[in-house]
Design a protein around this motif. Structure first.
Motif, PDB file in Angstrom:
ATOM      1  N   ARG A 114      29.254  35.102  35.365  1.00  0.00           N
ATOM      2  CA  ARG A 114      28.470  35.293  36.575  1.00  0.00           C
ATOM      3  C   ARG A 114      28.782  36.674  37.130  1.00  0.00           C
ATOM      4  O   ARG A 114      29.844  37.243  36.861  1.00  0.00           O
ATOM      5  CB  ARG A 114      28.777  34.219  37.621  1.00  0.00           C
ATOM      6  N   GLY A 115      27.845  37.220  37.892  1.00  0.00           N
ATOM      7  CA  GLY A 115      28.069  38.535  38.468  1.00  0.00           C
ATOM      8  C   GLY A 115      27.024  38.862  39.510  1.00  0.00           C
ATOM      9  O   GLY A 115      25.936  38.284  39.514  1.00  0.00           O
ATOM     10  N   ASP A 123      26.581  52.138  54.102  1.00  0.00           N
ATOM     11  CA  ASP A 123      26.876  52.550  52.724  1.00  0.00           C
ATOM     12  C   ASP A 123      27.829  51.551  52.065  1.00  0.00           C
ATOM     13  O   ASP A 123      28.814  51.929  51.411  1.00  0.00           O
ATOM     14  CB  ASP A 123      27.480  53.958  52.701  1.00  0.00           C
ATOM     15  N   THR A 124      27.529  50.277  52.212  1.00  0.00           N
ATOM     16  CA  THR A 124      28.379  49.210  51.698  1.00  0.00           C
ATOM     17  C   THR A 124      27.978  48.826  50.277  1.00  0.00           C
ATOM     18  O   THR A 124      26.803  48.581  49.999  1.00  0.00           O
ATOM     19  CB  THR A 124      28.285  47.969  52.601  1.00  0.00           C
ATOM     20  N   VAL A 125      28.958  48.784  49.398  1.00  0.00           N
ATOM     21  CA  VAL A 125      28.753  48.353  48.008  1.00  0.00           C
ATOM     22  C   VAL A 125      29.724  47.208  47.723  1.00  0.00           C
ATOM     23  O   VAL A 125      30.931  47.334  47.967  1.00  0.00           O
ATOM     24  CB  VAL A 125      29.002  49.499  47.007  1.00  0.00           C
ATOM     25  N   PHE A 126      29.199  46.105  47.218  1.00  0.00           N
ATOM     26  CA  PHE A 126      30.018  44.945  46.875  1.00  0.00           C
ATOM     27  C   PHE A 126      29.621  44.474  45.484  1.00  0.00           C
ATOM     28  O   PHE A 126      28.472  44.101  45.255  1.00  0.00           O
ATOM     29  CB  PHE A 126      29.822  43.826  47.899  1.00  0.00           C
ATOM     30  N   ALA A 127      30.556  44.535  44.545  1.00  0.00           N
ATOM     31  CA  ALA A 127      30.301  44.113  43.168  1.00  0.00           C
ATOM     32  C   ALA A 127      31.357  43.099  42.755  1.00  0.00           C
ATOM     33  O   ALA A 127      32.547  43.271  43.056  1.00  0.00           O
ATOM     34  CB  ALA A 127      30.325  45.308  42.219  1.00  0.00           C
ATOM     35  N   ASN A 128      30.931  42.067  42.049  1.00  0.00           N
ATOM     36  CA  ASN A 128      31.853  41.023  41.629  1.00  0.00           C
ATOM     37  C   ASN A 128      31.357  40.408  40.334  1.00  0.00           C
ATOM     38  O   ASN A 128      30.155  40.227  40.140  1.00  0.00           O
ATOM     39  CB  ASN A 128      31.962  39.955  42.722  1.00  0.00           C
ATOM     40  N   GLY A 129      32.291  40.109  39.434  1.00  0.00           N
ATOM     41  CA  GLY A 129      31.920  39.495  38.167  1.00  0.00           C
ATOM     42  C   GLY A 129      33.036  38.641  37.615  1.00  0.00           C
ATOM     43  O   GLY A 129      34.223  38.887  37.889  1.00  0.00           O
ATOM     44  N   GLY A 130      32.677  37.621  36.858  1.00  0.00           N
ATOM     45  CA  GLY A 130      33.688  36.741  36.291  1.00  0.00           C
ATOM     46  C   GLY A 130      33.222  36.122  34.991  1.00  0.00           C
ATOM     47  O   GLY A 130      32.021  36.007  34.724  1.00  0.00           O
ATOM     48  N   VAL A 131      34.189  35.749  34.170  1.00  0.00           N
ATOM     49  CA  VAL A 131      33.888  35.092  32.895  1.00  0.00           C
ATOM     50  C   VAL A 131      34.939  34.012  32.684  1.00  0.00           C
ATOM     51  O   VAL A 131      36.107  34.168  33.060  1.00  0.00           O
ATOM     52  CB  VAL A 131      33.902  36.106  31.732  1.00  0.00           C
ATOM     53  N   SER A 132      34.523  32.895  32.102  1.00  0.00           N
ATOM     54  CA  SER A 132      35.440  31.803  31.818  1.00  0.00           C
ATOM     55  C   SER A 132      35.003  31.088  30.551  1.00  0.00           C
ATOM     56  O   SER A 132      33.838  31.179  30.141  1.00  0.00           O
ATOM     57  CB  SER A 132      35.502  30.813  32.989  1.00  0.00           C
ATOM     58  N   VAL A 138      43.224  26.454  24.458  1.00  0.00           N
ATOM     59  CA  VAL A 138      43.323  27.467  25.518  1.00  0.00           C
ATOM     60  C   VAL A 138      42.021  27.545  26.305  1.00  0.00           C
ATOM     61  O   VAL A 138      40.939  27.655  25.731  1.00  0.00           O
ATOM     62  CB  VAL A 138      43.661  28.857  24.939  1.00  0.00           C
ATOM     63  N   SER A 139      42.144  27.493  27.618  1.00  0.00           N
ATOM     64  CA  SER A 139      41.014  27.746  28.509  1.00  0.00           C
ATOM     65  C   SER A 139      41.436  28.809  29.516  1.00  0.00           C
ATOM     66  O   SER A 139      42.590  28.843  29.951  1.00  0.00           O
ATOM     67  CB  SER A 139      40.580  26.464  29.228  1.00  0.00           C
ATOM     68  N   ALA A 140      40.506  29.700  29.863  1.00  0.00           N
ATOM     69  CA  ALA A 140      40.873  30.832  30.711  1.00  0.00           C
ATOM     70  C   ALA A 140      39.693  31.283  31.561  1.00  0.00           C
ATOM     71  O   ALA A 140      38.524  31.020  31.229  1.00  0.00           O
ATOM     72  CB  ALA A 140      41.373  31.997  29.857  1.00  0.00           C
ATOM     73  N   SER A 141      40.014  31.954  32.646  1.00  0.00           N
ATOM     74  CA  SER A 141      38.995  32.554  33.510  1.00  0.00           C
ATOM     75  C   SER A 141      39.528  33.859  34.075  1.00  0.00           C
ATOM     76  O   SER A 141      40.732  34.012  34.303  1.00  0.00           O
ATOM     77  CB  SER A 141      38.606  31.605  34.653  1.00  0.00           C
ATOM     78  N   LEU A 142      38.629  34.812  34.276  1.00  0.00           N
ATOM     79  CA  LEU A 142      38.982  36.113  34.837  1.00  0.00           C
ATOM     80  C   LEU A 142      37.879  36.562  35.762  1.00  0.00           C
ATOM     81  O   LEU A 142      36.693  36.468  35.419  1.00  0.00           O
ATOM     82  CB  LEU A 142      39.183  37.150  33.725  1.00  0.00           C
ATOM     83  N   ASN A 143      38.256  37.022  36.946  1.00  0.00           N
ATOM     84  CA  ASN A 143      37.288  37.491  37.923  1.00  0.00           C
ATOM     85  C   ASN A 143      37.778  38.810  38.515  1.00  0.00           C
ATOM     86  O   ASN A 143      38.966  38.975  38.784  1.00  0.00           O
ATOM     87  CB  ASN A 143      37.119  36.460  39.043  1.00  0.00           C
ATOM     88  N   ALA A 144      36.867  39.763  38.699  1.00  0.00           N
ATOM     89  CA  ALA A 144      37.224  41.061  39.279  1.00  0.00           C
ATOM     90  C   ALA A 144      36.154  41.483  40.272  1.00  0.00           C
ATOM     91  O   ALA A 144      34.969  41.143  40.115  1.00  0.00           O
ATOM     92  CB  ALA A 144      37.387  42.120  38.191  1.00  0.00           C
ATOM     93  N   GLY A 171      43.006  35.601  37.866  1.00  0.00           N
ATOM     94  CA  GLY A 171      42.984  35.094  36.498  1.00  0.00           C
ATOM     95  C   GLY A 171      43.682  33.758  36.398  1.00  0.00           C
ATOM     96  O   GLY A 171      44.555  33.424  37.220  1.00  0.00           O
ATOM     97  N   ARG A 172      43.309  32.991  35.385  1.00  0.00           N
ATOM     98  CA  ARG A 172      43.903  31.676  35.192  1.00  0.00           C
ATOM     99  C   ARG A 172      43.855  31.317  33.712  1.00  0.00           C
ATOM    100  O   ARG A 172      42.824  31.514  33.057  1.00  0.00           O
ATOM    101  CB  ARG A 172      43.159  30.634  36.012  1.00  0.00           C
ATOM    102  N   ILE A 173      44.971  30.808  33.190  1.00  0.00           N
ATOM    103  CA  ILE A 173      45.053  30.380  31.796  1.00  0.00           C
ATOM    104  C   ILE A 173      45.698  29.000  31.743  1.00  0.00           C
ATOM    105  O   ILE A 173      46.735  28.767  32.365  1.00  0.00           O
ATOM    106  CB  ILE A 173      45.882  31.360  30.941  1.00  0.00           C
ATOM    107  N   GLU A 174      45.073  28.082  31.019  1.00  0.00           N
ATOM    108  CA  GLU A 174      45.626  26.753  30.808  1.00  0.00           C
ATOM    109  C   GLU A 174      45.776  26.519  29.306  1.00  0.00           C
ATOM    110  O   GLU A 174      44.829  26.735  28.547  1.00  0.00           O
ATOM    111  CB  GLU A 174      44.739  25.680  31.437  1.00  0.00           C
TER     112      GLU A 174
END
Length: 243
Positions: A114-115, A123-132, A138-144, A171-174
């Motif tokens: 998602r992103g 002059d506001t900029v907001f960017a966000n993205g994540g993958v899981s 192993v299961s994992a997720s990362l968001n920045a 981030g999260r790893i199981e």
């Protein structure tokens, strides 16, 4: 408050979303990034216990040990639970007012992503993205995320804008070591800078100047979970750090 609600409200700062919750009062000393206090049912902000992915993040070095919600953005958050009054009793004396329990993006089945990118006033900029995703044991997720805004003057009579910017990641790893044993690793990082105003050296009244404040937050969790007797006997040993 689930992820669907967060996206519907299009809220950048989590505190703005909490302000719409019954029994919760939010005060902020300026624009984005300024000192932000969350009070539940009239209690002091130091009596609101805050957890991010199981880590107690109240700051023992601040007056009263309150958590500053200024730099907690909603981009990486998957769910927020607000416990008020007697519901918070099991959490101890830090939670006289209540508890704000924050859960960041969790691993899902299959590959998910998602992103979003937003641009607005000041002059506001907001960017966000994540993958899981999940592969084998192993299961994992990362968001920045990244946020930058020129903001407005913290002094009502001032003309110099006081901006804000933040880089952040979670981030999260199981790892399923066995059917009933799993390793759980979680991390949260944010580096923020906010422009603030001071006082005139002659009149000692609030005035524009070049002052700014930087904040770096690091929260970590490492846990080992084991379930026995069909899940009726649950064990957990964990180490947490809040820096």
């Amino acid at each position: 408050i689930d992820r669907q609600t967060i996206e519907q409200r299009q809220t950048v700062a989590l505190s703005d979303l909490l302000a719409t919750t019954p029994g919760v009062t939010v005060s902020r000393n300026g624009g984005l990034g300024a000192l932000t206090a969350v009070r539940i049912r009239g209690a002091e902000d130091s009596q609101t216990l805050t957890l991010i992915d199981g880590v107690r993040v109240n700051d023992p070095s601040s007056p009263g040990g309150a958590f500053d919600f200024a730099n907690l953005l909603a981009g990486s958050i998957d769910r927020v639970e607000v416990l008020r009054g007697p519901n918070s009793v099991p959490w101890g004396s830090q939670a006289i007012g209540g508890v704000v329990n924050v859960t960041t993006m969790q691993p899902g089945y299959g590959l998910q992503a998602r992103g979003n990118v937003e641009y607005g006033s000041f002059d506001t900029v907001f960017a966000n993205g994540g993958v899981s995703g999940k592969s084998g044991i192993v299961s994992a997720s990362l968001n920045a995320g990244y946020l930058k805004t020129n903001g407005f003057s913290a002094v009502s009579s001032g003309s110099e804008p006081d901006g804000y910017r933040q880089f952040g990641a979670t981030g999260r790893i199981e790892i399923a070591l066995a059917d009933n044993i799993r390793l759980d690793l979680r991390g949260y990082y944010a580096h923020s800078k906010v422009d603030i105003d001071g006082f005139d050296g002659v009149t000692f009244l609030p005035a524009d100047d070049g002052e700014y404040a930087k904040t770096q937050e690091l929260y970590g969790y490492a846990g080992l979970n084991a379930d026995f007797l069909g899940g009726r006997f649950k064990n957990r040993i964990a180490f947490t750090i809040a820096d």
